[in-house]
Design a protein around this motif. Structure first.
Motif, PDB file in Angstrom:
ATOM      1  N   ILE A   7       0.858  -1.187   0.000  1.00 46.03           N
ATOM      2  CA  ILE A   7       0.000   0.000   0.000  1.00 46.03           C
ATOM      3  C   ILE A   7       0.894   1.237   0.000  1.00 46.03           C
ATOM      4  CG2 ILE A   7      -1.638   1.360   1.361  1.00 46.03           C
ATOM      5  CD1 ILE A   7      -2.802  -1.259   2.383  1.00 46.03           C
ATOM      6  N   THR A   8       0.694   2.108  -0.970  1.00 40.94           N
ATOM      7  CA  THR A   8       1.516   3.328  -1.086  1.00 40.94           C
ATOM      8  C   THR A   8       0.680   4.605  -1.036  1.00 40.94           C
ATOM      9  OG1 THR A   8       1.432   3.164  -3.504  1.00 40.94           O
ATOM     10  CG2 THR A   8       3.333   2.145  -2.395  1.00 40.94           C
ATOM     11  N   LEU A  13      -5.228   2.341   2.042  1.00 40.80           N
ATOM     12  CA  LEU A  13      -5.211   1.797   3.393  1.00 40.80           C
ATOM     13  C   LEU A  13      -6.600   1.783   4.021  1.00 40.80           C
ATOM     14  CD1 LEU A  13      -3.436   0.737   5.746  1.00 40.80           C
ATOM     15  CD2 LEU A  13      -3.200   3.123   6.491  1.00 40.80           C
ATOM     16  N   LYS A  14      -7.431   2.756   3.655  1.00 42.65           N
ATOM     17  CA  LYS A  14      -8.748   2.886   4.285  1.00 42.65           C
ATOM     18  C   LYS A  14      -9.600   1.635   4.128  1.00 42.65           C
ATOM     19  CE  LYS A  14      -9.002   7.936   4.017  1.00 42.65           C
ATOM     20  NZ  LYS A  14      -9.674   9.106   3.408  1.00 42.65           N
ATOM     21  N   SER A  15      -9.413   0.909   3.031  1.00 44.26           N
ATOM     22  CA  SER A  15     -10.227  -0.292   2.801  1.00 44.26           C
ATOM     23  C   SER A  15      -9.805  -1.447   3.716  1.00 44.26           C
ATOM     24  CB  SER A  15     -10.135  -0.722   1.335  1.00 44.26           C
ATOM     25  OG  SER A  15      -8.793  -1.013   0.994  1.00 44.26           O
ATOM     26  N   TYR A  16      -8.657  -1.291   4.375  1.00 42.78           N
ATOM     27  CA  TYR A  16      -8.176  -2.342   5.283  1.00 42.78           C
ATOM     28  C   TYR A  16      -8.345  -1.962   6.747  1.00 42.78           C
ATOM     29  CZ  TYR A  16      -6.024  -4.468   1.181  1.00 42.78           C
ATOM     30  OH  TYR A  16      -5.813  -5.061  -0.049  1.00 42.78           O
ATOM     31  N   LYS A  17      -9.037  -0.866   7.006  1.00 41.29           N
ATOM     32  CA  LYS A  17      -9.191  -0.399   8.388  1.00 41.29           C
ATOM     33  C   LYS A  17      -9.817  -1.459   9.294  1.00 41.29           C
ATOM     34  CE  LYS A  17     -11.160   3.329  11.236  1.00 41.29           C
ATOM     35  NZ  LYS A  17     -11.656   2.435  12.281  1.00 41.29           N
ATOM     36  N   LYS A  18     -10.870  -2.107   8.813  1.00 36.23           N
ATOM     37  CA  LYS A  18     -11.572  -3.094   9.661  1.00 36.23           C
ATOM     38  C   LYS A  18     -10.653  -4.268   9.989  1.00 36.23           C
ATOM     39  CE  LYS A  18     -15.850  -5.742  10.114  1.00 36.23           C
ATOM     40  NZ  LYS A  18     -15.158  -6.872  10.760  1.00 36.23           N
ATOM     41  N   ALA A  19      -9.931  -4.762   8.985  1.00 35.67           N
ATOM     42  CA  ALA A  19      -9.019  -5.887   9.228  1.00 35.67           C
ATOM     43  C   ALA A  19      -7.941  -5.500  10.228  1.00 35.67           C
ATOM     44  CB  ALA A  19      -8.388  -6.335   7.914  1.00 35.67           C
ATOM     45  N   TRP A  20      -7.407  -4.295  10.069  1.00 35.83           N
ATOM     46  CA  TRP A  20      -6.372  -3.775  10.980  1.00 35.83           C
ATOM     47  C   TRP A  20      -6.922  -3.687  12.411  1.00 35.83           C
ATOM     48  CZ3 TRP A  20      -1.862  -0.737   8.918  1.00 35.83           C
ATOM     49  CH2 TRP A  20      -1.052  -0.223   9.930  1.00 35.83           C
ATOM     50  N   GLU A  62      -7.276 -12.942   2.378  1.00 39.48           N
ATOM     51  CA  GLU A  62      -7.587 -12.240   3.620  1.00 39.48           C
ATOM     52  C   GLU A  62      -6.322 -11.578   4.167  1.00 39.48           C
ATOM     53  OE1 GLU A  62      -9.073 -13.118   8.217  1.00 39.48           O
ATOM     54  OE2 GLU A  62      -8.980 -14.759   6.754  1.00 39.48           O
ATOM     55  N   ALA A  63      -6.432 -10.300   4.566  1.00 39.72           N
ATOM     56  CA  ALA A  63      -5.294  -9.588   5.148  1.00 39.72           C
ATOM     57  C   ALA A  63      -5.082 -10.093   6.571  1.00 39.72           C
ATOM     58  CB  ALA A  63      -5.559  -8.093   5.156  1.00 39.72           C
ATOM     59  N   ILE A  64      -3.888 -10.660   6.822  1.00 40.49           N
ATOM     60  CA  ILE A  64      -3.626 -11.225   8.151  1.00 40.49           C
ATOM     61  C   ILE A  64      -2.487 -10.509   8.872  1.00 40.49           C
ATOM     62  CG2 ILE A  64      -4.482 -13.511   7.494  1.00 40.49           C
ATOM     63  CD1 ILE A  64      -1.495 -14.392   7.409  1.00 40.49           C
ATOM     64  N   ALA A  65      -1.803  -9.593   8.169  1.00 41.83           N
ATOM     65  CA  ALA A  65      -0.702  -8.879   8.824  1.00 41.83           C
ATOM     66  C   ALA A  65      -0.381  -7.595   8.070  1.00 41.83           C
ATOM     67  CB  ALA A  65       0.542  -9.757   8.923  1.00 41.83           C
ATOM     68  N   PHE A  66       0.090  -6.597   8.819  1.00 40.39           N
ATOM     69  CA  PHE A  66       0.486  -5.305   8.233  1.00 40.39           C
ATOM     70  C   PHE A  66       1.873  -4.929   8.765  1.00 40.39           C
ATOM     71  CE2 PHE A  66      -4.107  -5.421   8.461  1.00 40.39           C
ATOM     72  CZ  PHE A  66      -4.516  -4.936   7.233  1.00 40.39           C
TER      73      PHE A  66
END
Length: 542
Positions: A7-8, A13-20, A62-66
């Motif tokens: 993500i740059t 990033l906003k679309s991953y807020k819930k996963a985060w 599925e996003a599992i880590a940032f």
């Protein structure tokens, strides 16, 4: 199977807020600097000029880590660091505990396989986090060239102490209890959160305090101030920014800025009005904030990274926060890693030596400030070495009674907006009563010591039933003496003030002593002689 994307842009990033948020909620995260709101606010304000790369590890779409990183290039070497370096005291990866080892191993292998001319700098990793051990084990097992550097992190664990007893034992430490009572005697003291219309005041206070010192935080700088202001808007049940202020007569004299995150309060910075520095407002607000955090149910009060002595006055435990420097297989990257490690080692040693830190921050900072100002530069030159002689005069108490005189005792709060504000606060702290006519301050009186404002200590008055009067003008002296006619009056005069000495002798004052004052750089000495002191007189240090 894992894969990753980068993500740059903040919009991505906003679309991953819930996963985060879901990961941090499940992990019961207490590190405020990796909360989504903190990261996104940093990026939206001061991070826009940074080359941010947030690596998102995916498993089955599925996003599992940032991994919140940013990239810089230096002499052909790609530098990846945790973002907000120099702003965030702690940092980490956002991942569930059960996935941390596998995810960390996967991404590090992928990064160094893709780029051999890579240097990785990961700051702010707490040794209490599993990340530190997993990362070090990975580096050892895979033969990476790396170093790590530690800084102490003191904290208070409320569940480990009887808090009331804990605070009671420390109430008199460094005179905090005495200073607070003294301030309360001078006026109304209050402590409550910053109001929405008071934002500018805390930055002005911070800037004023640090203008003659070297500030490495940049809290009130033009670049970072919008970020710290924006954080004040974040108030949710998991993470919020807290600013509390200590007030004297409704005026902010100290503030504490920090973050509360799931039962952990992290102190970030504080500021105070330098005019009130003799009261120790920093320590006063620390104690108030500790009491508040305990009452609000916080589990940990984190004093944040650093070796400052005041942090150890309140701590129950310490941990350490690490910065890892890791080089790929490229020889240039290894050389750069060696140089960075050398610099980091020197800084680590210096920070442990607080006298040197204080010299750099205070003495060197003041020197730099003076060099920028011609007026201050000349003043500092003349103040390097000084010798002054003061004469002590006595007027025996009279028997004549006078009608009511125009002088009245002034409250400190009436002088907070005057040009002599700093002087009034200092004298009030030293125990002087301020007197004037029609609200205008004209002189000050002390009932137990005599001293000049430039002295670091005072001397006990030679006789009982006496007063020391200072700040007077020749034309008012006789009237002032009438006001205190029933007491023995003492005054001092510098040897260069011949007009004052002539006025004193005219009224009937007698020279009963002399005080020599010398000063060289930060050293100062006082010596009195030929004082007609009664037996038992002694120094009184204030």
């Amino acid at each position: 199977m894992f894969n990753y994307l980068i993500i740059t842009a903040l919009e991505q990033l906003k679309s991953y807020k819930k996963a985060w948020d879901d990961i941090l909620e499940q992990e019961k995260n207490t590190n405020p600097f990796i909360e989504y709101e903190w990261i996104s606010t940093w990026w939206a304000t001061i991070g826009q000029s940074s080359n941010v790369e947030i690596y998102v590890v995916m498993e089955d779409k599925e996003a599992i880590a940032f991994f919140p990183l940013m990239r810089k290039e230096h002499r052909g070497i790609q530098n990846l660091t945790f973002l907000a370096d120099g702003v965030a005291n702690y940092m980490d990866i956002v991942v569930k505990s059960e996935n941390k080892r596998n995810v960390l191993t996967y991404l590090l292998n992928a990064l160094f396989k893709k780029e051999d001319a890579l240097l990785l700098q990961l700051h702010g990793i707490s040794e209490e986090s599993a990340t530190s051990n997993i990362l070090e084990l990975f580096l050892v097992e895979n033969g990476f060239k790396y170093s790590f550097h530690r800084v102490v992190t003191p904290y208070l664990h409320f569940d480990k102490v009887n808090f009331q007893q804990f605070m009671h034992k420390r109430r008199k430490k460094h005179g905090v209890d005495r200073s607070e009572k003294k301030l309360e005697r001078l006026g109304n003291v209050q402590y409550y959160p910053l109001q929405s219309n008071e934002k500018s005041k805390i930055f002005g206070l911070f800037e004023s305090r640090w203008k003659k010192k070297i500030d490495t935080s940049g809290f009130a700088s033009t670049e970072r101030r919008p970020f710290f202001e924006a954080l004040l808007q974040i108030q949710n049940h998991n993470f919020k920014t807290e600013v509390d202020a200590l007030r004297f007569e409704q005026e902010i004299i100290a503030f504490a800025y920090g973050f509360s995150c799931r039962g952990r309060y992290v102190a970030y910075t504080l500021g105070f009005d330098s005019d009130f520095s003799m009261f120790g407002p920093g320590r006063l607000i620390d104690r108030r904030k500790l009491l508040q955090s305990y009452e609000e149910g916080e589990k940990i009060f984190d004093f944040s990274i650093g070796y400052e002595k005041y942090k150890f006055d309140w701590h129950t435990d310490v941990t350490f926060t690490r910065t890892f420097i890791i080089a790929g297989s490229n020889k240039k990257a290894k050389r750069q890693k060696f140089l960075l490690s050398l610099v980091a080692t020197v800084k680590e040693k210096i920070k442990q030596h607080q006298p040197f830190v204080k010299f750099k921050r205070d003495i060197l900072g003041k020197l730099i400030y003076n060099l920028r100002s011609k007026k201050e530069w000349l003043k500092s030159i003349f103040s390097i070495c000084q010798w002054r002689t003061w004469q002590l005069y006595e007027l025996e108490k009279g028997t004549k009674l006078y009608e009511k005189l125009p002088f009245e005792k002034l409250a400190l709060k009436s002088l907070l907006n005057s040009q002599r504000r700093a002087e009034a606060i200092l004298l009030s702290y030293q125990g002087f009563d301020l007197y004037g006519e029609d609200g205008i301050w004209e002189f000050q009186v002390h009932k137990s010591i005599y001293r000049n404002q430039t002295w670091q200590k005072g001397f006990e008055l030679p006789s009982t039933n006496s007063v020391f009067i200072d700040g007077w003008q020749e034309q008012d002296l006789e009237l002032i003496c009438h006001a205190f006619n029933n007491e023995t009056i003492y005054v001092i005069s510098n040897m260069s003030e011949w007009k004052k000495r002539r006025a004193l002798k005219k009224i009937g004052f007698k020279n009963v002593g002399v005080v020599h004052q010398w000063k060289f750089l930060q050293l100062e000495g006082l010596k009195n002689k030929k004082l007609l002191q009664k037996e038992g007189a002694r120094y009184s240090i204030y």
